[in-house]
Write a protein that holds these residues in place. Structure first.
Motif, PDB file in Angstrom:
ATOM      1  N   TRP A  72      36.873  48.880  37.230  1.00  0.00           N
ATOM      2  CA  TRP A  72      37.062  48.398  35.867  1.00  0.00           C
ATOM      3  C   TRP A  72      38.360  48.940  35.300  1.00  0.00           C
ATOM      4  O   TRP A  72      38.876  49.958  35.737  1.00  0.00           O
ATOM      5  CB  TRP A  72      35.902  48.840  34.973  1.00  0.00           C
ATOM      6  N   ASP A  73      38.861  48.265  34.279  1.00  0.00           N
ATOM      7  CA  ASP A  73      40.053  48.691  33.575  1.00  0.00           C
ATOM      8  C   ASP A  73      39.702  49.767  32.564  1.00  0.00           C
ATOM      9  O   ASP A  73      40.288  49.827  31.497  1.00  0.00           O
ATOM     10  CB  ASP A  73      40.657  47.497  32.828  1.00  0.00           C
ATOM     11  N   GLY A  74      38.738  50.596  32.855  1.00  0.00           N
ATOM     12  CA  GLY A  74      38.299  51.598  31.904  1.00  0.00           C
ATOM     13  C   GLY A  74      37.029  51.151  31.214  1.00  0.00           C
ATOM     14  O   GLY A  74      36.432  50.135  31.551  1.00  0.00           O
ATOM     15  N   PRO A  75      36.576  51.897  30.204  1.00  0.00           N
ATOM     16  CA  PRO A  75      35.330  51.570  29.506  1.00  0.00           C
ATOM     17  C   PRO A  75      35.489  50.325  28.645  1.00  0.00           C
ATOM     18  O   PRO A  75      36.608  49.871  28.395  1.00  0.00           O
ATOM     19  CB  PRO A  75      35.089  52.812  28.634  1.00  0.00           C
ATOM     20  N   TRP A  83      33.705  43.156  18.382  1.00  0.00           N
ATOM     21  CA  TRP A  83      34.311  42.574  19.574  1.00  0.00           C
ATOM     22  C   TRP A  83      34.157  43.544  20.736  1.00  0.00           C
ATOM     23  O   TRP A  83      34.529  44.707  20.653  1.00  0.00           O
ATOM     24  CB  TRP A  83      35.800  42.306  19.361  1.00  0.00           C
ATOM     25  N   VAL A  84      33.635  43.061  21.844  1.00  0.00           N
ATOM     26  CA  VAL A  84      33.485  43.888  23.044  1.00  0.00           C
ATOM     27  C   VAL A  84      34.159  43.169  24.203  1.00  0.00           C
ATOM     28  O   VAL A  84      33.837  42.019  24.493  1.00  0.00           O
ATOM     29  CB  VAL A  84      32.001  44.160  23.366  1.00  0.00           C
ATOM     30  N   MET A  85      35.094  43.860  24.849  1.00  0.00           N
ATOM     31  CA  MET A  85      35.850  43.262  25.936  1.00  0.00           C
ATOM     32  C   MET A  85      35.837  44.180  27.146  1.00  0.00           C
ATOM     33  O   MET A  85      35.892  45.396  27.014  1.00  0.00           O
ATOM     34  CB  MET A  85      37.305  43.020  25.531  1.00  0.00           C
ATOM     35  N   LYS A  86      35.752  43.576  28.317  1.00  0.00           N
ATOM     36  CA  LYS A  86      35.914  44.298  29.576  1.00  0.00           C
ATOM     37  C   LYS A  86      36.854  43.485  30.458  1.00  0.00           C
ATOM     38  O   LYS A  86      36.739  42.261  30.523  1.00  0.00           O
ATOM     39  CB  LYS A  86      34.570  44.474  30.294  1.00  0.00           C
ATOM     40  N   THR A  87      37.783  44.161  31.109  1.00  0.00           N
ATOM     41  CA  THR A  87      38.707  43.463  31.999  1.00  0.00           C
ATOM     42  C   THR A  87      38.781  44.175  33.341  1.00  0.00           C
ATOM     43  O   THR A  87      38.552  45.384  33.432  1.00  0.00           O
ATOM     44  CB  THR A  87      40.125  43.389  31.398  1.00  0.00           C
ATOM     45  N   TRP A  88      39.093  43.412  34.354  1.00  0.00           N
ATOM     46  CA  TRP A  88      39.230  43.948  35.709  1.00  0.00           C
ATOM     47  C   TRP A  88      40.188  43.063  36.471  1.00  0.00           C
ATOM     48  O   TRP A  88      40.268  41.863  36.226  1.00  0.00           O
ATOM     49  CB  TRP A  88      37.853  43.953  36.382  1.00  0.00           C
ATOM     50  N   GLY A  95      49.747  39.680  39.828  1.00  0.00           N
ATOM     51  CA  GLY A  95      50.337  38.633  39.004  1.00  0.00           C
ATOM     52  C   GLY A  95      49.342  37.986  38.072  1.00  0.00           C
ATOM     53  O   GLY A  95      49.688  37.074  37.322  1.00  0.00           O
ATOM     54  N   ASP A  96      48.074  38.421  38.094  1.00  0.00           N
ATOM     55  CA  ASP A  96      47.031  37.938  37.183  1.00  0.00           C
ATOM     56  C   ASP A  96      46.793  38.966  36.099  1.00  0.00           C
ATOM     57  O   ASP A  96      46.826  40.175  36.358  1.00  0.00           O
ATOM     58  CB  ASP A  96      45.708  37.726  37.926  1.00  0.00           C
ATOM     59  N   PHE A  97      46.525  38.510  34.886  1.00  0.00           N
ATOM     60  CA  PHE A  97      46.110  39.444  33.841  1.00  0.00           C
ATOM     61  C   PHE A  97      45.389  38.688  32.730  1.00  0.00           C
ATOM     62  O   PHE A  97      45.560  37.480  32.559  1.00  0.00           O
ATOM     63  CB  PHE A  97      47.299  40.222  33.255  1.00  0.00           C
ATOM     64  N   VAL A  98      44.544  39.414  31.986  1.00  0.00           N
ATOM     65  CA  VAL A  98      43.901  38.908  30.774  1.00  0.00           C
ATOM     66  C   VAL A  98      44.233  39.890  29.673  1.00  0.00           C
ATOM     67  O   VAL A  98      43.986  41.091  29.801  1.00  0.00           O
ATOM     68  CB  VAL A  98      42.381  38.782  30.938  1.00  0.00           C
ATOM     69  N   PHE A 278      39.159  39.185  36.152  1.00  0.00           N
ATOM     70  CA  PHE A 278      37.828  38.896  35.616  1.00  0.00           C
ATOM     71  C   PHE A 278      37.734  39.585  34.267  1.00  0.00           C
ATOM     72  O   PHE A 278      38.141  40.738  34.122  1.00  0.00           O
ATOM     73  CB  PHE A 278      36.765  39.445  36.565  1.00  0.00           C
ATOM     74  N   ALA A 279      37.230  38.883  33.255  1.00  0.00           N
ATOM     75  CA  ALA A 279      37.119  39.479  31.914  1.00  0.00           C
ATOM     76  C   ALA A 279      35.860  38.970  31.225  1.00  0.00           C
ATOM     77  O   ALA A 279      35.431  37.832  31.444  1.00  0.00           O
ATOM     78  CB  ALA A 279      38.348  39.137  31.067  1.00  0.00           C
ATOM     79  N   LEU A 280      35.278  39.835  30.405  1.00  0.00           N
ATOM     80  CA  LEU A 280      34.127  39.503  29.572  1.00  0.00           C
ATOM     81  C   LEU A 280      34.517  39.691  28.115  1.00  0.00           C
ATOM     82  O   LEU A 280      35.161  40.680  27.765  1.00  0.00           O
ATOM     83  CB  LEU A 280      32.938  40.417  29.873  1.00  0.00           C
ATOM     84  N   LEU A 281      34.123  38.766  27.274  1.00  0.00           N
ATOM     85  CA  LEU A 281      34.323  38.907  25.837  1.00  0.00           C
ATOM     86  C   LEU A 281      33.041  38.483  25.130  1.00  0.00           C
ATOM     87  O   LEU A 281      32.468  37.445  25.445  1.00  0.00           O
ATOM     88  CB  LEU A 281      35.481  38.017  25.354  1.00  0.00           C
ATOM     89  N   SER A 282      32.597  39.284  24.177  1.00  0.00           N
ATOM     90  CA  SER A 282      31.412  38.908  23.396  1.00  0.00           C
ATOM     91  C   SER A 282      31.499  39.547  22.023  1.00  0.00           C
ATOM     92  O   SER A 282      32.263  40.484  21.786  1.00  0.00           O
ATOM     93  CB  SER A 282      30.124  39.342  24.104  1.00  0.00           C
ATOM     94  N   TRP A 283      30.724  38.989  21.121  1.00  0.00           N
ATOM     95  CA  TRP A 283      30.602  39.530  19.763  1.00  0.00           C
ATOM     96  C   TRP A 283      29.238  40.193  19.696  1.00  0.00           C
ATOM     97  O   TRP A 283      28.206  39.529  19.749  1.00  0.00           O
ATOM     98  CB  TRP A 283      30.721  38.403  18.743  1.00  0.00           C
TER      99      TRP A 283
END
Length: 407
Positions: A72-75, A83-88, A95-98, A278-283
């Motif tokens: 994971w990109d950290g916690p 807003w809760v986000m997780k990225t990896w 060359g990929d990013f969110v 890969f990324a997750l976003l939720s409220w």
């Protein structure tokens, strides 16, 4: 020696100006200047420059750089309450990013980019585009999704960079009902996977699609989750088939284990052949949350009263239903999670459009979950949306509508 310096020295040895080199590759002088400063350049143009200046071709990235550990990109990040986000991403020089960009207005901008090429060769372009996004999105207020997408498209054209992208903008429109507005558009990037109230909504259409407008708008009511997955990841999850990779993620999102990170989907035996993100976003903001000791009757009644009071503001029948659910849930915690008589329970609640949701979480012994009489009792009074069980206990999520009808 950095690539930009090597290009500049080889150009000077030939006696060429930046403008002459630009003319040879059909680009502008500022574009060549950016390449020599290490700030961009499409892989195709750089390879053409290598040929013109007789530079050695860049060695292929070793396989070990393309097969990195899942990480994971950290916690989880929360740039604003709710807003809760997780990225990896994999590999790290990718060359990929969110990118999530928060604004003073409370809006949230999401930009996902897939640069043509992969690994260390594409990473400098991704870094440049991240800086461009941060500089283009003011902190004061988010741009519209189509405006930002148009600017990004123009930047790619001006610099000659090759990349696909997705842009989404989220705005909180009603804090009490937890309503969020969403608009999204993209160019070439795989459509994100959006879940609304447990069902899959149509993906953001491609620009210019005759079947739908270029920007998609929705009003979202939690619980919802946006999953953004790059094409490389989807192909690997689907054993070479991007569509099957999408279906795999959708099965996870709509299943009872959707609250758990899908590690078993992201780790496969398929070889990594392209950059993956890969990324997750939720409220996920709650109207209230409280923790109490299960053996303390005073604290237990206080938690019960807090939730019933919040539900009663919407409808007395809802409050009555929630009260029955809480009695059963607390009884189950005392009987099964903490038979020794001590332990803590967390209760959360919030309005979700025309629903009222309560989550009861214990940190007891966990183990397998069976839908016995306790669940049957709770199901009579409310909808059991999901439960998740593990070594740290059990969480049950329940909801009923605010008019007091059957859930």
């Amino acid at each position: 020696m950095p690539l930009g310096d090597a290009i500049r020295r080889a150009r000077l040895r030939r006696g060429w100006t930046q403008a002459q080199l630009a003319a040879e590759i059909g680009r502008s002088q500022p574009y060549v200047s950016q390449i020599e400063r290490g700030r961009g350049g499409s892989p195709r143009d750089i390879e053409r420059i290598r040929e013109l200046l007789d530079l050695e071709p860049e060695p292929a990235a070793p396989e070990r750089q393309l097969v990195a550990e899942l990480e994971w990109d950290g916690p989880p990040q929360s740039v604003r309450s709710g807003w809760v986000m997780k990225t990896w991403q994999r590999p790290r020089p990718s060359g990929d990013f969110v990118l999530f960009r928060s604004h003073d207005s409370g809006d949230l901008t999401v930009v996902a980019v897939d640069v043509v090429g992969h690994g260390p060769r594409a990473a400098p372009i991704a870094i440049y585009l991240q800086g461009w996004v941060r500089g283009t999105c003011p902190a004061s207020k988010a741009l519209r999704a189509d405006d930002l997408a148009e600017r990004l498209h123009q930047e790619l054209g001006d610099t000659g960079l090759a990349a696909n992208y997705y842009v989404g903008v989220f705005r909180l429109i009603d804090a009490k009902r937890h309503l969020v507005s969403y608009e999204g558009t993209g160019q070439g990037y795989p459509p994100p996977l959006l879940i609304i109230a447990g069902s899959t909504a149509p993906s953001a259409p491609a620009p210019g699609s005759p079947a739908s407008p270029p920007v998609r708008h929705d009003s979202l009511v939690p619980p919802w989750r946006l999953v953004i997955a790059s094409d490389g990841l989807l192909r690997r999850l689907g054993a070479g088939h991007e569509s099957e990779g999408k279906r795999s993620l959708l099965r996870w999102q709509t299943g009872t284990r959707r609250e758990a990170f899908p590690a078993r989907f992201l780790e496969t035996e398929q070889r990594v052949t392209d950059d993956e993100s890969f990324a997750l976003l939720s409220w996920q903001r709650w109207d209230g949350t409280t923790r109490f000791d299960i053996e303390n009757a005073t604290e237990r009644h206080r938690a019960y009263d807090l939730v019933k009071e919040a539900a009663a503001e919407l409808d007395a029948a809802v409050a009555e239903r929630i009260g029955h659910v809480l009695v059963e849930a607390f009884s189950n915690c005392a009987r099964h999670a903490y038979p020794e008589g001590y332990g803590s329970v967390i209760v959360r609640w919030r309005r979700e459009g025309d629903r009222f949701r309560v989550e009861v979480e214990d940190s007891g012994r966990g183990g397998a979950v069976e839908e016995g009489s306790g669940f049957a009792t709770m199901r009579r009074w409310a909808s059991v949306d999901y439960w998740k069980s593990g070594v740290n206990g059990l969480t049950v999520s329940l909801s009923t509508n605010v008019e007091g009808e059957d859930g």
